[in-house]
Design a protein around this motif. Structure first.
Motif, PDB file in Angstrom:
ATOM      1  N   SER A   1       0.831  -1.215   0.000  1.00  0.00           N
ATOM      2  CA  SER A   1       0.000   0.000   0.000  1.00  0.00           C
ATOM      3  C   SER A   1       0.860   1.258   0.000  1.00  0.00           C
ATOM      4  CB  SER A   1      -0.939  -0.002   1.207  1.00  0.00           C
ATOM      5  OG  SER A   1      -0.215   0.000   2.424  1.00  0.00           O
ATOM      6  N   PHE A   2       2.043   1.211   0.630  1.00  0.00           N
ATOM      7  CA  PHE A   2       2.929   2.380   0.599  1.00  0.00           C
ATOM      8  C   PHE A   2       3.279   2.742  -0.839  1.00  0.00           C
ATOM      9  CE2 PHE A   2       7.268   4.042   0.241  1.00  0.00           C
ATOM     10  CZ  PHE A   2       7.170   5.199   1.002  1.00  0.00           C
ATOM     11  N   ILE A   3       3.571   1.724  -1.644  1.00  0.00           N
ATOM     12  CA  ILE A   3       3.941   1.963  -3.039  1.00  0.00           C
ATOM     13  C   ILE A   3       2.713   2.373  -3.855  1.00  0.00           C
ATOM     14  CG2 ILE A   3       4.996   0.942  -5.090  1.00  0.00           C
ATOM     15  CD1 ILE A   3       6.394  -1.058  -3.157  1.00  0.00           C
ATOM     16  N   ASN A   4       1.629   1.648  -3.679  1.00  0.00           N
ATOM     17  CA  ASN A   4       0.424   1.957  -4.460  1.00  0.00           C
ATOM     18  C   ASN A   4      -0.133   3.333  -4.139  1.00  0.00           C
ATOM     19  OD1 ASN A   4       0.420  -0.495  -5.843  1.00  0.00           O
ATOM     20  ND2 ASN A   4      -0.797  -1.526  -4.265  1.00  0.00           N
ATOM     21  N   ASP A   5      -0.136   3.706  -2.852  1.00  0.00           N
ATOM     22  CA  ASP A   5      -0.703   5.001  -2.455  1.00  0.00           C
ATOM     23  C   ASP A   5       0.093   6.173  -3.025  1.00  0.00           C
ATOM     24  OD1 ASP A   5      -2.601   3.614  -1.081  1.00  0.00           O
ATOM     25  OD2 ASP A   5      -1.778   4.002   0.918  1.00  0.00           O
ATOM     26  N   HIS A   6       1.434   6.017  -3.114  1.00  0.00           N
ATOM     27  CA  HIS A   6       2.265   7.099  -3.649  1.00  0.00           C
ATOM     28  C   HIS A   6       2.398   7.023  -5.167  1.00  0.00           C
ATOM     29  CE1 HIS A   6       3.491   7.347   0.623  1.00  0.00           C
ATOM     30  NE2 HIS A   6       3.741   8.612   0.351  1.00  0.00           N
ATOM     31  N   ASP A   7       1.996   5.889  -5.747  1.00  0.00           N
ATOM     32  CA  ASP A   7       1.905   5.704  -7.195  1.00  0.00           C
ATOM     33  C   ASP A   7       3.118   6.259  -7.961  1.00  0.00           C
ATOM     34  OD1 ASP A   7       0.673   4.794  -9.505  1.00  0.00           O
ATOM     35  OD2 ASP A   7      -0.304   6.725  -9.880  1.00  0.00           O
ATOM     36  N   PRO A   8       4.319   5.724  -7.711  1.00  0.00           N
ATOM     37  CA  PRO A   8       5.488   6.227  -8.442  1.00  0.00           C
ATOM     38  C   PRO A   8       5.376   5.954  -9.934  1.00  0.00           C
ATOM     39  CG  PRO A   8       6.020   4.182  -7.303  1.00  0.00           C
ATOM     40  CD  PRO A   8       4.663   4.606  -6.808  1.00  0.00           C
ATOM     41  N   GLY A   9       5.819   6.931 -10.724  1.00  0.00           N
ATOM     42  CA  GLY A   9       5.830   6.755 -12.175  1.00  0.00           C
ATOM     43  C   GLY A   9       7.090   6.074 -12.650  1.00  0.00           C
ATOM     44  N   VAL A  10       8.129   6.077 -11.806  1.00  0.00           N
ATOM     45  CA  VAL A  10       9.391   5.425 -12.122  1.00  0.00           C
ATOM     46  C   VAL A  10       9.873   4.693 -10.875  1.00  0.00           C
ATOM     47  CG1 VAL A  10      11.843   5.776 -12.677  1.00  0.00           C
ATOM     48  CG2 VAL A  10      10.090   7.070 -13.910  1.00  0.00           C
ATOM     49  N   ILE A  11      10.384   3.480 -11.070  1.00  0.00           N
ATOM     50  CA  ILE A  11      11.012   2.730  -9.982  1.00  0.00           C
ATOM     51  C   ILE A  11      12.431   2.377 -10.412  1.00  0.00           C
ATOM     52  CG2 ILE A  11      11.029   0.554  -8.679  1.00  0.00           C
ATOM     53  CD1 ILE A  11       7.996   0.543  -8.773  1.00  0.00           C
ATOM     54  N   PHE A  12      13.388   2.639  -9.524  1.00  0.00           N
ATOM     55  CA  PHE A  12      14.768   2.232  -9.757  1.00  0.00           C
ATOM     56  C   PHE A  12      15.128   1.117  -8.781  1.00  0.00           C
ATOM     57  CE2 PHE A  12      14.979   6.766 -11.147  1.00  0.00           C
ATOM     58  CZ  PHE A  12      15.309   6.526 -12.481  1.00  0.00           C
ATOM     59  N   ILE A  13      15.852   0.117  -9.298  1.00  0.00           N
ATOM     60  CA  ILE A  13      16.362  -0.964  -8.460  1.00  0.00           C
ATOM     61  C   ILE A  13      17.849  -0.714  -8.235  1.00  0.00           C
ATOM     62  CG2 ILE A  13      16.615  -3.450  -8.177  1.00  0.00           C
ATOM     63  CD1 ILE A  13      14.453  -3.835 -10.275  1.00  0.00           C
ATOM     64  N   SER A  14      18.264  -0.703  -6.996  1.00  0.00           N
ATOM     65  CA  SER A  14      19.639  -0.392  -6.616  1.00  0.00           C
ATOM     66  C   SER A  14      20.666  -1.190  -7.407  1.00  0.00           C
ATOM     67  CB  SER A  14      19.833  -0.673  -5.122  1.00  0.00           C
ATOM     68  OG  SER A  14      21.202  -0.674  -4.786  1.00  0.00           O
TER      69      SER A  14
ATOM     70  N   ILE B   1       1.043  -5.007  -6.384  1.00  0.00           N
ATOM     71  CA  ILE B   1       1.567  -3.657  -6.624  1.00  0.00           C
ATOM     72  C   ILE B   1       1.200  -3.249  -8.048  1.00  0.00           C
ATOM     73  CG2 ILE B   1       3.660  -2.250  -6.781  1.00  0.00           C
ATOM     74  CD1 ILE B   1       4.929  -4.200  -4.743  1.00  0.00           C
ATOM     75  N   HIS B   2       0.392  -2.196  -8.149  1.00  0.00           N
ATOM     76  CA  HIS B   2      -0.097  -1.774  -9.459  1.00  0.00           C
ATOM     77  C   HIS B   2       0.198  -0.301  -9.711  1.00  0.00           C
ATOM     78  CE1 HIS B   2      -3.341  -0.107  -7.030  1.00  0.00           C
ATOM     79  NE2 HIS B   2      -3.580  -1.323  -6.554  1.00  0.00           N
ATOM     80  N   ALA B   3       1.280   0.197  -9.138  1.00  0.00           N
ATOM     81  CA  ALA B   3       1.680   1.584  -9.381  1.00  0.00           C
ATOM     82  C   ALA B   3       1.973   1.795 -10.866  1.00  0.00           C
ATOM     83  CB  ALA B   3       2.918   1.922  -8.550  1.00  0.00           C
ATOM     84  N   ARG B   4       1.913   3.051 -11.284  1.00  0.00           N
ATOM     85  CA  ARG B   4       2.075   3.379 -12.703  1.00  0.00           C
ATOM     86  C   ARG B   4       3.410   2.864 -13.265  1.00  0.00           C
ATOM     87  NH1 ARG B   4       2.964   9.220 -14.720  1.00  0.00           N
ATOM     88  NH2 ARG B   4       3.013   9.570 -12.487  1.00  0.00           N
ATOM     89  N   ALA B   5       4.472   2.926 -12.463  1.00  0.00           N
ATOM     90  CA  ALA B   5       5.781   2.458 -12.938  1.00  0.00           C
ATOM     91  C   ALA B   5       5.749   0.986 -13.322  1.00  0.00           C
ATOM     92  CB  ALA B   5       6.829   2.694 -11.860  1.00  0.00           C
ATOM     93  N   VAL B   6       4.924   0.229 -12.612  1.00  0.00           N
ATOM     94  CA  VAL B   6       4.833  -1.209 -12.884  1.00  0.00           C
ATOM     95  C   VAL B   6       3.958  -1.465 -14.110  1.00  0.00           C
ATOM     96  CG1 VAL B   6       4.088  -3.427 -11.958  1.00  0.00           C
ATOM     97  CG2 VAL B   6       5.211  -1.773 -10.455  1.00  0.00           C
ATOM     98  N   THR B   7       2.775  -0.855 -14.134  1.00  0.00           N
ATOM     99  CA  THR B   7       1.853  -1.121 -15.242  1.00  0.00           C
ATOM    100  C   THR B   7       2.373  -0.564 -16.561  1.00  0.00           C
ATOM    101  OG1 THR B   7       0.596   0.903 -14.754  1.00  0.00           O
ATOM    102  CG2 THR B   7      -0.128  -1.143 -13.680  1.00  0.00           C
ATOM    103  N   GLN B   8       3.172   0.517 -16.496  1.00  0.00           N
ATOM    104  CA  GLN B   8       3.713   1.114 -17.721  1.00  0.00           C
ATOM    105  C   GLN B   8       5.160   0.685 -17.987  1.00  0.00           C
ATOM    106  OE1 GLN B   8       3.071   5.366 -17.736  1.00  0.00           O
ATOM    107  NE2 GLN B   8       0.856   5.155 -17.415  1.00  0.00           N
ATOM    108  N   GLN B   9       5.631  -0.312 -17.219  1.00  0.00           N
ATOM    109  CA  GLN B   9       6.963  -0.885 -17.441  1.00  0.00           C
ATOM    110  C   GLN B   9       8.071   0.168 -17.378  1.00  0.00           C
ATOM    111  OE1 GLN B   9       7.416  -4.227 -17.792  1.00  0.00           O
ATOM    112  NE2 GLN B   9       5.233  -4.584 -17.575  1.00  0.00           N
ATOM    113  N   GLN B  10       8.036   0.979 -16.330  1.00  0.00           N
ATOM    114  CA  GLN B  10       9.100   1.959 -16.118  1.00  0.00           C
ATOM    115  C   GLN B  10       9.861   1.628 -14.833  1.00  0.00           C
ATOM    116  OE1 GLN B  10       8.553   6.015 -18.123  1.00  0.00           O
ATOM    117  NE2 GLN B  10       6.617   5.741 -17.014  1.00  0.00           N
TER     118      GLN B  10
END
Length: 633
Positions: free
Chosen positions: A481-494, A513-522
Motif C-alpha cells: 500500500s505504501f507503493i500503491n498510495d504514492h503511485d510512483p511513475g518510475v522505480i529504480f532498483i539499486s 503492486i499496481h503503481a504506474r511504474a509497474v503497469t507502464q513498465q518503467q
C-alpha cells in the motif's frame, strides 16, 4: 618452524610470517606479530554477525583485525583480511576492547571480518579477559584449526558462526587450502563441547549439489544447527556470472530443509527466508528483515520460544527486550565497505594494480587513512560525505590528498562537477514523476537519506522514500500500500543488490503492486555501483536524470560512460567486466537493452533457450528493438 594454528601449517622463520602474515618466530616458538591489536570495535545486534539462535537481539561488541589464512575469490572483506599488520596502525589491545564492551553494556565480544585464525593468540588473550569479566565470547571463522588448537579454542569460546566454503575439496582449493574435512570435523567437535554453533555456506550459481551435500553433512552432526545460505555477491576478481538471483537462491532452501530444521537466506533484500518457521507445523515464529549483506534484524522482540503446536525452538540465552541498531558506518562490515569506497576512489586515480594498491596502502600517508577510517569520528564524517553529490567531491579530495595524487583527484572532481551542473540545470524544471528506489525486492525501500534517493532529488524527481520515518542499515521493509498510495511513475532498483526484472515484476504481481511504474513498465535496474560506493555514481545520476526527463538531458549516455571509463579506468565501457566491487570497472548489459517482461502474463523463454536480448548492445540507441508489453489489469 611449522605453525600449528591451522591446517595450512605454514613454515615460519625469520624470513617468513606465513600466509596470514601475522605470525613470527623467535627461534623457539611462534608468536603473534608484535604490537598487533584490533582495528575497530563497534556494538552491533547479534543478528548482524549473523547469529540467529543466540541471545536474540543481544548487543555485542564486534571487533576485527587484519590477516586471513584463506584466499577466497570474491571476498567482501578483502582489504582488511588481506592486509598485513604495521607499526603505523593504531590498534586496540584486548584490555581496551574489554573496557569498551563493559562501558557500552554489551553482553560479550565477537570477532568478525578477518578470521581469528590469523590472530589466534590475540583472540585467545581477548577471550580470557572477557571470561574474567563474565562476558560472552564468539567469532565468525572458517574453522580450519588443527585438532590441538581446536581443543583449546573450544574451551574459551561460547558461540561461533562457521563459514563453510562447500562440501567438496575443490571448493576449498579455490580458497587456497586442500581439504574440507577439517572443517566438518571441527564443527562436530565444537558441538560436542557445548559451543553454540551456527553455520554459513556460500551459494553461487551452479553449486546446488555441493550446498545440498553441506546440509546433509551438517545434519549428521545435528539437524538443529542453523544453516545460513549466503547468496554469492561477486567482488574482487569473481565474475558476475557466478551470482545467483534472489529467486534462484530462494528455490534451493526447501531442498536444504529436508536435512536441517532451520535454513536462512542472506544477501537477499526482501526475502521471507530470514524468518524462523516451526519445523513441525510450518508456522511463522520469528519475523526478521534484511539489515545489510550478511546481516538481519528482528522486526519485533522474541517473546516465546514455543510454537502453538507445542514444539520448542532451540534458542540459547535470554532475548533482549528491544533490538540494538547501529547507525551509519559504525560496524565491522560497514568499515570494510568504507575501505572499499576508498579503494574505489584510488582506482579512479590510476591505482589499477592490486599489488601497487597494497604497496601504496602500506605507506605512511595512506596508513593514516586506514587509521582514520577505523576511527568512529572519521566513519561518521565519511558516512555524511558519501550521501550527497557535492560533498562526495570532498571525499575524493580527501583521499587524493592522502595518496599524494591531488592533481588526478582534481581531474576526477572536475569531470563529475561538469556533469553535476548539467543535471542541476535540467532539474530546475521539476520532473513530474514520483520515484521509488528499492533494493532487490519491491518491498525493500532504501533509506530516505541514502545517496541513491539524493540522486533522484538532485535530478528533480520526487522521492517517495523521503516519506519513510523508519530507518534500517540500508533500508526498511514497506507494504504494497505504501507503493500503491504514492503511485510512483518510475522505480529504480539499486545497483548494489538487484533482482532480475522478470523476478521483480512477478513479485509486484504477487504482492498486488499496481503503481504506474509497474503497469507502464518503467522499472529500471541501475548497473553495479552506478549509484553508490564508487565515483561511477555520476553515470548513474545521468541515467536517472535521463529517465526522469525523457529526451531533455542533451548528452550521449554511451559516450559519457566511454569517456569516464577511458579517463579513469583506461578501458572502453563495453570492455569492462562487471561484479559487485565498488572499485572494479563494470559494465555488462547496457541498461537501455534490458529485457522487458509482461506484468501479468510473462512469456518466459523455454528451458534451454539461448536467446539473449542483450545482444544488441553495440547498436545505436535509436536502432534498438522495441519490446512490446501486454498488461492485463
Amino acid at each position: 618452524m611449522r605453525c600449528n594454528v591451522c591446517e595450512v601449517r605454514c613454515e615460519i622463520n625469520k624470513h617468513s610470517t606465513g600466509r596470514c602474515g601475522t605470525y613470527v618466530s623467535d627461534g623457539n616458538t611462534i608468536l603473534q606479530y608484535s604490537g598487533m591489536g584490533y582495528l575497530g570495535a563497534y556494538p552491533v545486534s547479534i543478528e548482524a554477525v549473523p547469529l540467529l539462535h543466540y541471545y536474540p537481539s543481544g548487543k555485542f561488541l564486534q571487533v576485527f583485525s587484519t590477516g586471513c589464512n584463506f584466499q577466497c575469490p570474491g571476498c567482501v572483506a578483502r582489504m582488511p583480511a588481506s592486509s598485513r599488520p604495521s607499526t603505523q596502525q593504531s590498534s586496540l589491545s584486548p584490555s581496551e576492547i574489554i573496557k569498551r564492551a563493559l562501558q557500552q553494556e554489551c553482553l560479550g565480544v565477537v570477532s568478525t571480518i578477518n578470521d581469528p585464525v590469523a590472530n589466534y593468540y590475540l583472540f585467545r588473550d581477548l577471550a580470557v579477559q572477557a571470561q574474567e569479566k563474565s562476558l560472552l565470547v564468539g567469532c565468525a571463522t572458517n574453522c580450519y584449526f588443527t585438532t590441538s588448537t581446536l581443543e583449546e579454542f573450544g574451551h574459551f569460546v561460547d558461540f561461533v558462526n562457521v563459514g563453510i566454503k562447500g562440501y567438496s575439496d575443490r571448493s576449498y582449493k579455490n580458497c587456497g587450502v586442500s581439504f574440507s574435512a577439517p572443517v566438518f570435523r571441527n564443527i562436530s567437535r565444537l558441538f560436542d563441547m557445548g559451543v553454540h554453533v551456527e553455520t554459513s555456506v556460500v551459494y553461487s550459481k551452479g553449486s546446488d549439489d555441493d550446498v545440498i551435500k553441506v546440509a546433509e553433512k551438517v545434519s549428521e552432526i545435528s539437524s538443529k544447527i542453523p544453516l545460513h545460505v549466503m547468496r554469492f555477491l561477486p567482488s574482487g576478481y569473481a565474475p558476475i556470472e557466478l551470482e545467483p538471483s534472489v529467486g534462484d537462491a530462494e528455490k534451493i532452501c526447501p531442498a536444504l530443509r529436508r536435512y536441517l530444521d532451520f535454513v536462512y537466506l542472506f544477501n537477499s533484500p526482501g526475502t521471507e527466508l530470514l524468518n524462523t518457521y516451526c519445523p513441525e507445523c510450518g508456522s511463522l515464529l520469528i519475523e526478521r528483515e534484511f539489515h545489510r549483506p550478511i546481516g538481519s534484524r528482528l522486526v519485533k522482540p522474541l517473546v516465546s520460544r514455543t510454537c502453538i503446536c507445542g514444539s520448542r525452538i532451540p534458542f540459547q540465552g535470554k532475548a533482549a527486550s528491544e533490538s540494538f541498531s547501529e547507525v551509519g558506518l559504525m560496524d565491522s562490515y560497514s568499515t570494510s565497505q568504507a575501505f572499499s569506497m576508498v579503494h574505489a576512489v584510488l582506482t579512479c586515480l590510476g591505482v589499477l594494480d592490486d599489488y601497487k594498491l597494497m604497496d601504496i596502502w602500506g605507506e605512511d600517508k595512506l596508513m593514516d587513512v586506514w587509521n582514520k577510517v577505523s576511527d568512529p569520528k572519521t566513519l561518521t564524517q565519511i558516512h555524511n560525505m558519501i550521501r550527497q553529490p557535492y560533498s562526495y567531491l570532498e571525499f575524493i579530495e580527501f583521499i587524493a590528498k592522502k595518496a599524494d595524487m591531488s592533481e588526478k583527484g582534481e581531474e576526477l572532481v572536475s569531470f563529475i562537477n561538469e556533469r553535476l551542473k548539467i543535471v542541476q540545470n535540467l532539474s530546475a524544471g521539476k520532473s513530474s514523476y514520483n520515484v521509488y528506489y528499492c533494493m532487490g525486492s519491491p518491498l525493500f525501500a532504501l533509506n530516505a537519506g541514502r545517496m541513491e534517493n539524493n540522486l533522484v532529488t538532485f535530478s528533480g524527481g520526487v522521492s517517495i522514500n523521503k516519506q519513510l520515518q523508519k530507518e534500517g542499515k540500508l533500508g526498511v521493509s514497506v507494504s504494497p500500500s505504501f507503493i500503491n498510495d504514492h503511485d510512483p511513475g518510475v522505480i529504480f532498483i539499486s545497483g548494489f543488490l538487484s533482482r532480475p526484472l522478470d523476478e521483480f515484476y512477478a513479485l509486484c504481481h504477487k504482492y498486488g503492486i499496481h503503481a504506474r511504474a509497474v503497469t507502464q513498465q518503467q522499472v529500471y535496474e541501475i548497473p553495479p555501483s552506478w549509484d553508490f560506493g564508487s565515483p561511477r555514481w555520476i553515470l548513474g545520476l545521468l541515467y536517472i536524470a535521463d529517465k526522469l526527463h525523457p529526451g531533455k538531458l542533451g548528452v550521449d549516455l554511451r559516450k559519457e560512460a566511454d569517456d569516464f571509463y577511458l579517463e579513469f579506468y583506461g578501458m572502453r565501457f563495453k570492455e569492462a567486466r562487471s561484479n559487485r566491487s565498488f572499485h572494479r570497472p563494470s559494465s555488462g548489459i547496457w541498461p537501455h537493452t534490458q529485457t522487458l517482461y509482461h506484468y501479468a502474463e510473462m512469456e518466459m523463454p523455454k528451458q534451454g533457450s539461448t536467446k539473449n536480448f542483450g545482444s544488441e548492445i553495440n547498436q545505436p540507441f535509436n536502432m534498438l528493438p522495441a519490446y512490446k508489453l501486454k498488461f492485463k489489469g
